[in-house]
Design a protein around this motif. Structure first.
Motif, short mmCIF file in Angstrom:
data_model
loop_
_atom_site.label_atom_id
_atom_site.label_comp_id
_atom_site.label_asym_id
_atom_site.label_seq_id
_atom_site.Cartn_x
_atom_site.Cartn_y
_atom_site.Cartn_z
N ASN A 161 57.94 -68.03 -66.29
CA ASN A 161 56.59 -68.21 -65.76
C ASN A 161 55.90 -69.47 -66.24
O ASN A 161 55.19 -70.12 -65.49
N SER A 162 56.08 -69.80 -67.51
CA SER A 162 55.44 -70.98 -68.09
C SER A 162 56.50 -71.84 -68.74
O SER A 162 57.17 -71.39 -69.67
N PRO A 163 56.66 -73.07 -68.29
CA PRO A 163 57.73 -73.91 -68.84
C PRO A 163 57.45 -74.38 -70.26
O PRO A 163 56.31 -74.63 -70.63
N GLN A 164 58.52 -74.45 -71.03
CA GLN A 164 58.50 -75.02 -72.36
C GLN A 164 59.21 -76.38 -72.30
O GLN A 164 59.81 -76.72 -71.29
N LYS A 165 59.18 -77.11 -73.39
CA LYS A 165 59.85 -78.40 -73.45
C LYS A 165 61.31 -78.26 -73.04
O LYS A 165 62.03 -77.40 -73.55
N GLY A 166 61.74 -79.10 -72.08
CA GLY A 166 63.11 -79.09 -71.61
C GLY A 166 63.37 -78.20 -70.42
O GLY A 166 64.42 -78.29 -69.79
N ASP A 167 62.43 -77.29 -70.11
CA ASP A 167 62.61 -76.43 -68.94
C ASP A 167 62.52 -77.25 -67.66
O ASP A 167 62.10 -78.41 -67.67
N LEU A 168 62.90 -76.63 -66.57
CA LEU A 168 62.91 -77.32 -65.28
C LEU A 168 61.69 -76.95 -64.45
O LEU A 168 61.25 -75.80 -64.46
N VAL A 169 61.15 -77.95 -63.76
CA VAL A 169 60.02 -77.76 -62.84
C VAL A 169 60.56 -78.01 -61.44
O VAL A 169 61.08 -79.09 -61.16
N PHE A 170 60.44 -77.01 -60.58
CA PHE A 170 60.92 -77.11 -59.20
C PHE A 170 59.71 -77.21 -58.27
O PHE A 170 58.76 -76.44 -58.41
N TYR A 171 59.75 -78.15 -57.34
CA TYR A 171 58.66 -78.36 -56.38
C TYR A 171 59.11 -77.87 -55.02
O TYR A 171 60.20 -78.20 -54.56
N ARG A 172 58.25 -77.10 -54.37
CA ARG A 172 58.58 -76.52 -53.07
C ARG A 172 57.74 -77.17 -51.98
O ARG A 172 56.52 -77.21 -52.06
N GLY B 220 56.98 -80.76 -72.44
CA GLY B 220 56.46 -79.97 -73.55
C GLY B 220 55.09 -80.40 -74.01
O GLY B 220 54.54 -79.82 -74.92
N SER B 221 54.53 -81.41 -73.39
CA SER B 221 53.18 -81.87 -73.71
C SER B 221 52.29 -81.56 -72.52
O SER B 221 52.14 -82.36 -71.61
N GLY B 222 51.73 -80.35 -72.50
CA GLY B 222 50.92 -79.96 -71.36
C GLY B 222 51.77 -79.87 -70.11
O GLY B 222 52.80 -79.21 -70.09
N SER B 223 51.38 -80.60 -69.08
CA SER B 223 52.08 -80.53 -67.79
C SER B 223 52.87 -81.80 -67.49
O SER B 223 53.21 -82.07 -66.34
N GLN B 224 53.19 -82.57 -68.53
CA GLN B 224 53.96 -83.80 -68.33
C GLN B 224 55.42 -83.48 -67.99
O GLN B 224 55.99 -82.51 -68.49
N THR B 225 56.00 -84.32 -67.14
CA THR B 225 57.39 -84.17 -66.73
C THR B 225 58.11 -85.51 -66.80
O THR B 225 57.48 -86.56 -66.89
N ILE B 226 59.43 -85.44 -66.73
CA ILE B 226 60.25 -86.63 -66.57
C ILE B 226 61.34 -86.29 -65.56
O ILE B 226 61.91 -85.20 -65.59
N TRP C 32 52.92 -82.25 -63.39
CA TRP C 32 53.06 -81.30 -62.29
C TRP C 32 51.73 -80.80 -61.75
O TRP C 32 51.66 -80.36 -60.62
N THR C 33 50.65 -80.92 -62.53
CA THR C 33 49.35 -80.46 -62.02
C THR C 33 48.77 -81.42 -60.99
O THR C 33 47.87 -81.06 -60.25
N ARG C 34 49.29 -82.63 -60.93
CA ARG C 34 48.79 -83.62 -59.97
C ARG C 34 49.55 -83.60 -58.65
O ARG C 34 49.27 -84.40 -57.77
N LYS D 130 55.00 -74.77 -57.21
CA LYS D 130 55.99 -74.98 -58.27
C LYS D 130 56.56 -73.67 -58.76
O LYS D 130 55.91 -72.64 -58.71
N SER D 131 57.78 -73.75 -59.25
CA SER D 131 58.39 -72.66 -60.00
C SER D 131 59.13 -73.31 -61.17
O SER D 131 59.32 -74.52 -61.19
#
Length: 113
Positions: free
Chosen positions: A36-47, A60-66, A89-91, A96-97
């Motif tokens: 439900n809530s990503p941690q550092k290193g988890d994957l963010v999927f955009y639909r 792992g820093s708020g909603s930042q991704t790479i 990801w919030t922008r 998202k999942s």
């Protein structure tokens, strides 16, 4: 790299986390346990309208991704427009999942026993 190529490259680097071949962002989503809530290193999927269209790593820093973008399918470094970049990801207006790398590690450790 395209987005899924970058994720697969990172997950394959001497980790033993995955045993599957190349896949799309949607295919990876089907293989990685949800969280439900990503941690550092988890994957963010955009639909998008047609399903999962993009994938990135949570920093792992708020909603930042790479992640990688700009290359298109099967780029793997051949497109000079493809690049690894930071995001948030919030922008992004897409739904998202999230996928758990910790659960992927646990599954890989279970295979080694």
């Amino acid at each position: 790299f395209d987005c899924s190529g970058f994720v697969l490259y990172v997950l394959r680097q001497n980790t033993g986390l995955i045993e599957w071949g190349d896949d799309t962002a949607a295919g990876i989503r089907n293989r990685v346990p949800a969280v439900n809530s990503p941690q550092k290193g988890d994957l963010v999927f955009y639909r998008g309208n047609s399903g999962i269209t993009h994938i990135e790593f949570a920093m792992g820093s708020g909603s930042q991704t790479i992640g990688a973008s700009g290359g298109g399918s099967r780029t793997f470094g051949q497109d000079p427009g493809a690049k690894v970049q930071y995001g948030d990801w919030t922008r992004d207006g897409r739904r998202k999942s999230f996928g758990s790398i910790d659960r992927l590690i646990q599954a890989a450790m279970g295979r080694r026993r």
